[in-house]
Design a protein around this motif. Structure first.
Motif, PDB file in Angstrom:
ATOM      1  N   PRO A 319     153.858  54.810  72.469  1.00  0.00           N
ATOM      2  CA  PRO A 319     155.065  54.445  71.524  1.00  0.00           C
ATOM      3  C   PRO A 319     155.230  55.305  70.315  1.00  0.00           C
ATOM      4  O   PRO A 319     153.997  56.019  70.067  1.00  0.00           O
ATOM      5  N   GLN A 320     156.121  55.546  69.916  1.00  0.00           N
ATOM      6  CA  GLN A 320     156.401  56.467  68.698  1.00  0.00           C
ATOM      7  C   GLN A 320     155.756  55.653  67.359  1.00  0.00           C
ATOM      8  O   GLN A 320     155.651  54.570  67.183  1.00  0.00           O
ATOM      9  N   PHE A 321     155.232  56.695  66.556  1.00  0.00           N
ATOM     10  CA  PHE A 321     154.534  56.103  65.476  1.00  0.00           C
ATOM     11  C   PHE A 321     155.460  55.760  64.364  1.00  0.00           C
ATOM     12  O   PHE A 321     156.660  56.324  64.202  1.00  0.00           O
ATOM     13  N   GLN A 322     155.289  54.510  63.637  1.00  0.00           N
ATOM     14  CA  GLN A 322     155.945  54.136  62.737  1.00  0.00           C
ATOM     15  C   GLN A 322     155.431  54.017  61.333  1.00  0.00           C
ATOM     16  O   GLN A 322     154.429  53.410  61.141  1.00  0.00           O
ATOM     17  N   PRO A 323     155.473  54.933  60.743  1.00  0.00           N
ATOM     18  CA  PRO A 323     154.548  55.174  59.749  1.00  0.00           C
ATOM     19  C   PRO A 323     154.549  54.264  58.375  1.00  0.00           C
ATOM     20  O   PRO A 323     155.601  53.741  57.989  1.00  0.00           O
ATOM     21  N   VAL A 324     153.490  53.971  57.732  1.00  0.00           N
ATOM     22  CA  VAL A 324     153.604  53.221  56.655  1.00  0.00           C
ATOM     23  C   VAL A 324     153.980  54.071  55.399  1.00  0.00           C
ATOM     24  O   VAL A 324     153.511  55.561  55.525  1.00  0.00           O
ATOM     25  N   GLU A 325     154.488  53.603  54.342  1.00  0.00           N
ATOM     26  CA  GLU A 325     154.765  54.083  53.190  1.00  0.00           C
ATOM     27  C   GLU A 325     153.434  54.382  52.251  1.00  0.00           C
ATOM     28  O   GLU A 325     152.790  53.257  52.168  1.00  0.00           O
ATOM     29  N   ALA A 326     153.383  55.694  51.728  1.00  0.00           N
ATOM     30  CA  ALA A 326     152.118  55.706  50.775  1.00  0.00           C
ATOM     31  C   ALA A 326     152.349  56.879  49.945  1.00  0.00           C
ATOM     32  O   ALA A 326     152.862  57.864  50.233  1.00  0.00           O
ATOM     33  N   ASP A 327     152.198  56.621  48.495  1.00  0.00           N
ATOM     34  CA  ASP A 327     152.426  57.602  47.689  1.00  0.00           C
ATOM     35  C   ASP A 327     151.246  58.809  47.632  1.00  0.00           C
ATOM     36  O   ASP A 327     151.910  59.749  47.281  1.00  0.00           O
ATOM     37  N   GLU A 328     150.077  58.453  48.159  1.00  0.00           N
ATOM     38  CA  GLU A 328     149.189  59.763  48.303  1.00  0.00           C
ATOM     39  C   GLU A 328     148.481  59.616  49.693  1.00  0.00           C
ATOM     40  O   GLU A 328     148.065  58.304  50.081  1.00  0.00           O
ATOM     41  N   VAL A 329     148.183  60.675  50.200  1.00  0.00           N
ATOM     42  CA  VAL A 329     147.553  60.850  51.442  1.00  0.00           C
ATOM     43  C   VAL A 329     146.545  61.705  51.254  1.00  0.00           C
ATOM     44  O   VAL A 329     146.338  62.813  50.532  1.00  0.00           O
ATOM     45  N   MET A 330     145.210  61.653  52.045  1.00  0.00           N
ATOM     46  CA  MET A 330     143.925  62.849  52.136  1.00  0.00           C
ATOM     47  C   MET A 330     144.087  63.098  53.356  1.00  0.00           C
ATOM     48  O   MET A 330     144.083  62.515  54.603  1.00  0.00           O
ATOM     49  N   VAL A 331     143.829  64.600  53.767  1.00  0.00           N
ATOM     50  CA  VAL A 331     143.943  65.153  54.882  1.00  0.00           C
ATOM     51  C   VAL A 331     142.604  65.822  54.847  1.00  0.00           C
ATOM     52  O   VAL A 331     142.222  66.618  54.154  1.00  0.00           O
TER      53      VAL A 331
END
Length: 514
Positions: A319-331
């Motif tokens: 299934p296709q990814f449905q991203p959540v909204e987030a102001d900040e992300v860590m990679v």
């Protein structure tokens, strides 16, 4: 066996696929000196090519000065090759007129579908006074070229050699007998055989061709040649010595010694991916790039080949990814700084409980298993196996993300993550490196509409001498960071919180944020 059998060595021409047709002068001189004293009749030394935008080394063009040197030192017949798909009859004044008297034979690499066109080219070469050889490729698929074999009678007044080329390294001795019989019934032209060694049948196939009456056979020193390589010349000569051919093994040992460092460096020869491609007549070019130039695992290469064998774009869809909204992300990358500053990273994450964590590699995931934040795992190449090694089923929580369908190397997902795996719909910020974990992670951050993307563990590589794998990965990441900054630098704050050698990454200390 044909008592007038001719042996052709094509080490420099076919082996050039590994060195980009550059060979050290000392190696070439040792090669010529040995060939002069071995029972070999022809030396195919390289291509004659129209200039192109890509780099080809000395024997990709075989300049006049090189042929003059070879002619002055070599006592055997010299062969150059033309690639029919890149050569027009009008090119011959440029390619061949200057080497009249320097080369004896011109072999033409031919796709059977272009046989009629190749015949026109061959006639023009013949009128210039050269011996002419047809190196006719894709032997294991000749039955798919309707009418091709019926045209071989047109060779009789043109070609001095019709060479059957097992391009994929997948024919059997029985195939040799059947195809040789057909070819022999169609033309009076001398017949040769050029075998590749994907299924380790280079010797038996060549001996079978000789038993059928072949006039020419090809081999190379240490089997050096495209993909899995060719029949080893030293093996062929050792066998023929047993049959009465005089061979100076001291000389043979000298030339093997000269080429051994190249074998140690490039490591040609058959392996599972080449075996699968040979058995299924899959082109060698792509397989060679996967095996030699990229850090793909055997598993991912085998999976990609299995998809080709089954004629599917990819072996799985999700299934296709449905991203959540987030102001900040860590990679989180795989560099050692992820561990060196682990406690600080964990403290930073604790202060940002709504920040999703994206793992570009499963190398360090075990150290973050107690983290409560949303976790995403990039699955590219061998990452599924790495994840299963570093994270037990009962420790897994989160979501696995795949590149868009179809994936270059097929799809592998941990069994315990099959129900929580999704694929991206598209990559938006670049058309390159679609199979990169970094591409995947940055695309996910964009999908989440993050304003701040914090990177840890992207250390870069120190030192002046890098391995090919390190150089490839360094260039890949540098390109991706630069592209991302160019497209989104005014909207997204991309910053490394651990030390990084990537100049396009702004670096802040994670400790100033605690």
């Amino acid at each position: 066996m044909n008592s007038k059998l001719k042996i052709l060595d094509c080490t420099l021409r076919d082996g050039g696929y590994y060195t980009n047709w550059d060979f050290d002068t000392n190696v070439v001189d040792a090669y010529i000196q040995a060939m002069n004293n071995l029972p070999i009749d022809y030396l195919e030394v390289g291509y004659r090519n129209i200039p192109s935008k890509e780099y080809l080394g000395k024997f990709g063009y075989t300049p006049i000065s090189v042929l003059q040197h070879l002619r002055s030192t070599c006592s055997k017949k010299i062969v150059v090759m033309l690639d029919e798909k890149n050569t027009l009859p009008t090119d011959l004044d440029y390619l061949l007129c200057p080497i009249l008297g320097l080369a004896d034979m011109v072999r033409i690499a031919i796709d059977p579908k272009n046989f009629d066109r190749a015949l026109v080219l061959a006639k023009a070469v013949k009128t210039m006074g050269f011996e002419v050889g047809f190196n006719t490729m894709y032997m294991s698929k000749w039955h798919e070229y309707n009418g091709f074999l019926d045209k071989l009678n047109l060779l009789d007044s043109v070609a001095d050699l019709f060479c059957m080329v097992d391009s994929f390294g997948g024919v059997s001795p029985q195939d040799i007998k059947e195809i040789y019989g057909i070819v022999k019934s169609k033309t009076t032209c001398p017949i040769g055989f050029h075998g590749h060694n994907n299924l380790q049948m280079g010797l038996i196939n060549t001996l079978t061709a000789m038993e059928c009456g072949a006039d020419y056979v090809d081999a190379t020193i240490l089997g050096m040649g495209r993909g899995a390589g060719n029949l080893n010349m030293e093996l062929l000569l050792t066998y023929l010595n047993k049959e009465g051919l005089e061979v100076d093994f001291n000389v043979l040992g000298d030339v093997i010694t000269a080429f051994q460092p190249l074998l140690d460096q490039y490591k040609w020869g058959s392996n599972l991916p080449y075996m699968i491609s040979g058995a299924n007549s899959i082109p060698q070019k792509g397989v060679m790039e996967w095996v030699s130039n990229r850090a793909y695992s055997f598993n991912s290469i085998v999976r990609a080949l299995d998809n080709k064998r089954n004629k599917v774009e990819d072996n799985a869809r999700y299934p296709q990814f449905q991203p959540v909204e987030a102001d900040e992300v860590m990679v989180v990358g795989g560099g050692n700084s992820s561990i060196a500053h682990l406690e600080a990273i964990k403290e930073f994450i604790l202060h940002h409980p709504l920040m999703p964590i994206i793992f570009v590699t499963a190398r360090h995931v075990a150290h973050f298993k107690e983290i409560a934040n949303l976790k995403y795992y990039c699955l590219v190449g061998n990452e599924a196996k790495r994840m299963m090694k570093n994270l037990k089923a009962e420790e897994y929580e989160g979501t696995c993300i795949l590149p868009p369908y179809p994936r270059m190397m097929g799809t592998e997902v941990p069994i315990y993550a099959a129900g929580s795996t999704f694929e991206l719909q598209e990559i938006t910020f670049t058309d390159h490196y679609s199979d990169s974990c970094t591409t995947l992670a940055l695309s996910m951050a964009l999908g989440m509409k993050a304003s701040n993307v914090y990177v840890v563990g992207y250390d870069g590589y120190k030192g002046e001498i890098l391995s090919e794998k390190e150089m490839d990965l360094s260039n890949e990441n540098r390109f991706l960071f630069e592209t991302f900054q160019k497209e989104y630098g005014d909207k997204v704050n991309l910053v490394s919180l651990t030390p990084s050698l990537y100049k396009s990454l702004k670096v802040e200390s994670i400790y100033q944020n605690l």
